[in-house]
Design a protein around this motif. Structure first.
Motif, PDB file in Angstrom:
ATOM      1  N   LEU A   1     -11.615  -6.583   2.480  1.00  0.00           N
ATOM      2  CA  LEU A   1     -10.724  -6.496   1.323  1.00  0.00           C
ATOM      3  C   LEU A   1     -10.467  -5.045   0.925  1.00  0.00           C
ATOM      4  O   LEU A   1      -9.817  -4.796  -0.086  1.00  0.00           O
ATOM      5  N   ARG A   2     -10.976  -4.113   1.712  1.00  0.00           N
ATOM      6  CA  ARG A   2     -10.782  -2.693   1.434  1.00  0.00           C
ATOM      7  C   ARG A   2      -9.907  -2.075   2.522  1.00  0.00           C
ATOM      8  O   ARG A   2     -10.316  -1.927   3.661  1.00  0.00           O
ATOM      9  N   LYS A   3      -8.699  -1.701   2.153  1.00  0.00           N
ATOM     10  CA  LYS A   3      -7.811  -0.997   3.072  1.00  0.00           C
ATOM     11  C   LYS A   3      -8.305   0.441   3.232  1.00  0.00           C
ATOM     12  O   LYS A   3      -8.763   1.063   2.273  1.00  0.00           O
ATOM     13  N   THR A   4      -8.241   0.961   4.449  1.00  0.00           N
ATOM     14  CA  THR A   4      -8.667   2.341   4.668  1.00  0.00           C
ATOM     15  C   THR A   4      -7.814   3.010   5.733  1.00  0.00           C
ATOM     16  O   THR A   4      -7.348   2.359   6.674  1.00  0.00           O
ATOM     17  N   LYS A   5      -7.611   4.298   5.576  1.00  0.00           N
ATOM     18  CA  LYS A   5      -6.977   5.103   6.609  1.00  0.00           C
ATOM     19  C   LYS A   5      -8.008   5.726   7.541  1.00  0.00           C
ATOM     20  O   LYS A   5      -7.654   6.382   8.514  1.00  0.00           O
ATOM     21  N   SER A   6      -9.277   5.513   7.229  1.00  0.00           N
ATOM     22  CA  SER A   6     -10.360   6.128   7.988  1.00  0.00           C
ATOM     23  C   SER A   6     -10.766   5.262   9.171  1.00  0.00           C
ATOM     24  O   SER A   6     -11.285   4.153   9.002  1.00  0.00           O
TER      25      SER A   6
ATOM     26  N   PHE B   1       0.813  -1.218   0.000  1.00  0.00           N
ATOM     27  CA  PHE B   1       0.000   0.000   0.000  1.00  0.00           C
ATOM     28  C   PHE B   1       0.847   1.269   0.000  1.00  0.00           C
ATOM     29  O   PHE B   1       0.305   2.368  -0.080  1.00  0.00           O
ATOM     30  N   SER B   2       2.158   1.123   0.055  1.00  0.00           N
ATOM     31  CA  SER B   2       3.021   2.284   0.278  1.00  0.00           C
ATOM     32  C   SER B   2       3.020   3.276  -0.876  1.00  0.00           C
ATOM     33  O   SER B   2       3.261   4.472  -0.667  1.00  0.00           O
ATOM     34  N   ASN B   3       2.767   2.813  -2.079  1.00  0.00           N
ATOM     35  CA  ASN B   3       2.837   3.709  -3.239  1.00  0.00           C
ATOM     36  C   ASN B   3       1.465   4.229  -3.690  1.00  0.00           C
ATOM     37  O   ASN B   3       1.381   4.924  -4.707  1.00  0.00           O
ATOM     38  N   ILE B   4       0.412   3.882  -2.944  1.00  0.00           N
ATOM     39  CA  ILE B   4      -0.925   4.345  -3.324  1.00  0.00           C
ATOM     40  C   ILE B   4      -1.132   5.768  -2.824  1.00  0.00           C
ATOM     41  O   ILE B   4      -0.871   6.070  -1.653  1.00  0.00           O
ATOM     42  N   LYS B   5      -1.594   6.642  -3.684  1.00  0.00           N
ATOM     43  CA  LYS B   5      -1.811   8.042  -3.319  1.00  0.00           C
ATOM     44  C   LYS B   5      -2.944   8.178  -2.303  1.00  0.00           C
ATOM     45  O   LYS B   5      -3.859   7.357  -2.271  1.00  0.00           O
ATOM     46  N   ILE B   6      -2.855   9.204  -1.479  1.00  0.00           N
ATOM     47  CA  ILE B   6      -3.900   9.513  -0.504  1.00  0.00           C
ATOM     48  C   ILE B   6      -4.691  10.714  -1.005  1.00  0.00           C
ATOM     49  O   ILE B   6      -4.119  11.757  -1.315  1.00  0.00           O
ATOM     50  N   ARG B   7      -5.996  10.560  -1.105  1.00  0.00           N
ATOM     51  CA  ARG B   7      -6.876  11.642  -1.557  1.00  0.00           C
ATOM     52  C   ARG B   7      -8.025  11.782  -0.561  1.00  0.00           C
ATOM     53  O   ARG B   7      -8.702  10.806  -0.261  1.00  0.00           O
ATOM     54  N   GLY B   8      -8.233  12.991  -0.077  1.00  0.00           N
ATOM     55  CA  GLY B   8      -9.323  13.229   0.868  1.00  0.00           C
ATOM     56  C   GLY B   8      -9.190  12.444   2.148  1.00  0.00           C
ATOM     57  O   GLY B   8     -10.185  12.106   2.782  1.00  0.00           O
ATOM     58  N   GLY B   9      -7.961  12.134   2.539  1.00  0.00           N
ATOM     59  CA  GLY B   9      -7.729  11.433   3.791  1.00  0.00           C
ATOM     60  C   GLY B   9      -7.763   9.923   3.695  1.00  0.00           C
ATOM     61  O   GLY B   9      -7.542   9.234   4.693  1.00  0.00           O
ATOM     62  N   ASP B  10      -7.995   9.373   2.493  1.00  0.00           N
ATOM     63  CA  ASP B  10      -8.023   7.914   2.346  1.00  0.00           C
ATOM     64  C   ASP B  10      -7.326   7.523   1.054  1.00  0.00           C
ATOM     65  O   ASP B  10      -6.990   8.367   0.216  1.00  0.00           O
ATOM     66  N   TYR B  11      -7.135   6.224   0.876  1.00  0.00           N
ATOM     67  CA  TYR B  11      -6.439   5.743  -0.304  1.00  0.00           C
ATOM     68  C   TYR B  11      -7.210   6.057  -1.578  1.00  0.00           C
ATOM     69  O   TYR B  11      -8.446   5.934  -1.629  1.00  0.00           O
ATOM     70  N   ASP B  12      -6.489   6.444  -2.614  1.00  0.00           N
ATOM     71  CA  ASP B  12      -7.082   6.638  -3.933  1.00  0.00           C
ATOM     72  C   ASP B  12      -7.673   5.318  -4.409  1.00  0.00           C
ATOM     73  O   ASP B  12      -6.977   4.292  -4.440  1.00  0.00           O
ATOM     74  N   SER B  13      -8.958   5.329  -4.747  1.00  0.00           N
ATOM     75  CA  SER B  13      -9.653   4.067  -5.050  1.00  0.00           C
ATOM     76  C   SER B  13      -9.079   3.375  -6.285  1.00  0.00           C
ATOM     77  O   SER B  13      -9.019   2.136  -6.338  1.00  0.00           O
ATOM     78  N   LYS B  14      -8.633   4.141  -7.273  1.00  0.00           N
ATOM     79  CA  LYS B  14      -8.083   3.521  -8.482  1.00  0.00           C
ATOM     80  C   LYS B  14      -6.803   2.757  -8.163  1.00  0.00           C
ATOM     81  O   LYS B  14      -6.631   1.598  -8.561  1.00  0.00           O
ATOM     82  N   GLY B  15      -5.902   3.400  -7.430  1.00  0.00           N
ATOM     83  CA  GLY B  15      -4.661   2.733  -7.060  1.00  0.00           C
ATOM     84  C   GLY B  15      -4.896   1.572  -6.110  1.00  0.00           C
ATOM     85  O   GLY B  15      -4.258   0.522  -6.213  1.00  0.00           O
ATOM     86  N   LEU B  16      -5.839   1.759  -5.184  1.00  0.00           N
ATOM     87  CA  LEU B  16      -6.142   0.707  -4.220  1.00  0.00           C
ATOM     88  C   LEU B  16      -6.738  -0.504  -4.923  1.00  0.00           C
ATOM     89  O   LEU B  16      -6.399  -1.650  -4.601  1.00  0.00           O
ATOM     90  N   SER B  17      -7.607  -0.263  -5.879  1.00  0.00           N
ATOM     91  CA  SER B  17      -8.217  -1.366  -6.621  1.00  0.00           C
ATOM     92  C   SER B  17      -7.166  -2.151  -7.405  1.00  0.00           C
ATOM     93  O   SER B  17      -7.191  -3.380  -7.451  1.00  0.00           O
ATOM     94  N   ALA B  18      -6.221  -1.426  -8.011  1.00  0.00           N
ATOM     95  CA  ALA B  18      -5.182  -2.085  -8.804  1.00  0.00           C
ATOM     96  C   ALA B  18      -4.339  -3.020  -7.950  1.00  0.00           C
ATOM     97  O   ALA B  18      -3.924  -4.096  -8.401  1.00  0.00           O
ATOM     98  N   GLU B  19      -4.080  -2.637  -6.694  1.00  0.00           N
ATOM     99  CA  GLU B  19      -3.274  -3.464  -5.807  1.00  0.00           C
ATOM    100  C   GLU B  19      -4.064  -4.598  -5.158  1.00  0.00           C
ATOM    101  O   GLU B  19      -3.505  -5.630  -4.790  1.00  0.00           O
TER     102      GLU B  19
END
Length: 380
Positions: A309-314, A196-214
């Motif tokens: 299956l959904r990683k979140t920073k929230s 998850f280290s290279n996934i961008k953070i948008r609005g306080g959580d992982y970017d869904s496009k990058g998160l989905s790809a991983e």
């Protein structure tokens, strides 16, 4: 039709009334998932209309509107429903509204004395809930939620981006579990190989496009299926996914493994979503894969297994997800959380102690959040 309240619910309602007596305009009532938020605000609405007041109850999805309508009916409270599926009845003293519909019909509704906002962590001054509140400047407000903080950690207070001026903590998950009102939970966290280290953070959580790809990969879904079979085979489960494509592919893979599964997301009609939720309740569906539909509010008491299956920073989203499985149900021995993305290790267990604040999480001292040390057992 009478509804019997639990002692902590009676005490919570009295705290709300006391807050209004102290001239607060907008208290926010915090009750854990399964603690009876809807029952509490229906009782408050009943009390208000008995005193000649008009009440508006705001929800944000069809599923929550159906549930609140059923509870109001159980209280014997007639009400209008402001939603595309129902004929308006603006003469009723209680109006139950979908926020998306109401913002288009604000000119048709007289100012209520009290606005009750379900899942109040959505409310901001500059969003659609804020638009409704701005229209009715003289109305008192009551927010109800299990997680009084925005996804990005922002607070809901007047000095932040919200409206609330008093925070009322009714009880905790631990207290309700000890009292026998919520079920115990078993947690499993299989080793994760997701980066998850290279996934961008948008609005306080992982970017869904990058998160989905991983996340949307055959080996990860295969692990989810394997662990469901080993730990909770044939028990009703909800798998939390990143996006529509992820949810659809996970459902397809479960079906290919001989486990009846369907997906649910916001692009489906409310009748389609209702049918699939009923399918999980009836046993027709074993695993329902979800995107942003069953993270909060929806009451499926027989749901036993959470497949994360959904990683979140929230922190808010995390506790909303795992909270779905805490409700008691006949034959349900305990809830089972299978966390494939490390949310438990980052955010804590369902009964972890959190000192909520209207200031939010980011602006507070980290010492105010108590997360027990966790480790993964290599033998499980």
């Amino acid at each position: 039709m009478g509804v019997t309240l639990r002692k902590y619910q009676e005490e919570a309602i009295e705290k709300v009334k006391d807050s209004f007596r102290k001239k607060n305009r907008a208290p926010c009532l915090v009750l854990p998932t399964g603690g009876g938020k809807t029952i509490c605000f229906c009782k408050i609405a009943e009390s208000a209309v008995q005193n000649g007041k008009k009440v508006l109850i705001l929800v944000h999805r069809a599923e929550l509107l159906y549930q609140a309508s059923e509870k109001l009916t159980n209280f014997g409270l007639s009400h209008g429903r402001i939603s595309p599926e129902f004929t308006p009845a603006y003469y009723e003293n209680i109006q139950l509204a979908s926020v998306d519909t109401l913002v288009k019909r604000l000119d048709q509704l007289k100012e209520p004395d009290l606005i009750i906002i379900d899942e109040a962590h959505h409310v901001l001054k500059d969003n659609k809930w804020g638009k409704v509140i701005a229209e009715f400047k003289n109305s008192k407000l009551l927010g109800v939620t299990a997680t009084p903080v925005r996804t990005n950690g922002d607070g809901l207070g007047l000095n932040e981006k919200g409206f609330f001026d008093d925070l009322i903590i009714a009880t905790s998950v631990k207290e309700l579990t000890d009292l026998g009102f919520l079920c115990n939970v078993e947690y499993y966290a299989p080793p994760s190989h997701i980066d998850f280290s290279n996934i961008k953070i948008r609005g306080g959580d992982y970017d869904s496009k990058g998160l989905s790809a991983e996340t949307n990969k055959p080996d990860i879904t295969g692990d989810a299926i394997k662990h469901y079979k080993n730990l909770a085979y044939n028990l009703p489960a909800i798998a939390y996914c990143v996006d529509k494509k992820h949810a659809e592919e996970v459902a397809r893979e479960f079906c290919a493994a001989g486990i009846q599964s369907e997906f649910i997301h916001g692009s489906l009609s409310s009748s389609e979503r209702k049918s699939k939720i009923e399918g999980l309740k009836s046993g027709r569906i074993k695993v329902l894969t979800s995107v942003n539909i069953i993270c909060e509010g929806t009451d499926i008491p027989n749901a036993t297994v959470g497949i994360i299956l959904r990683k979140t920073k929230s922190k808010s989203l995390h506790f909303q997800m795992i909270g779905r499985f805490l409700r008691l149900y006949e034959g349900k021995l305990c809830a089972i959380i299978i966390d494939h993305v490390g949310n438990i290790i980052e955010h804590g267990f369902a009964d972890s102690e959190i000192i909520w604040s209207l200031k939010g999480i980011k602006k507070r001292n980290k010492k105010e959040v108590t997360i027990p040390a966790t480790s993964q057992c290599p033998n499980c």
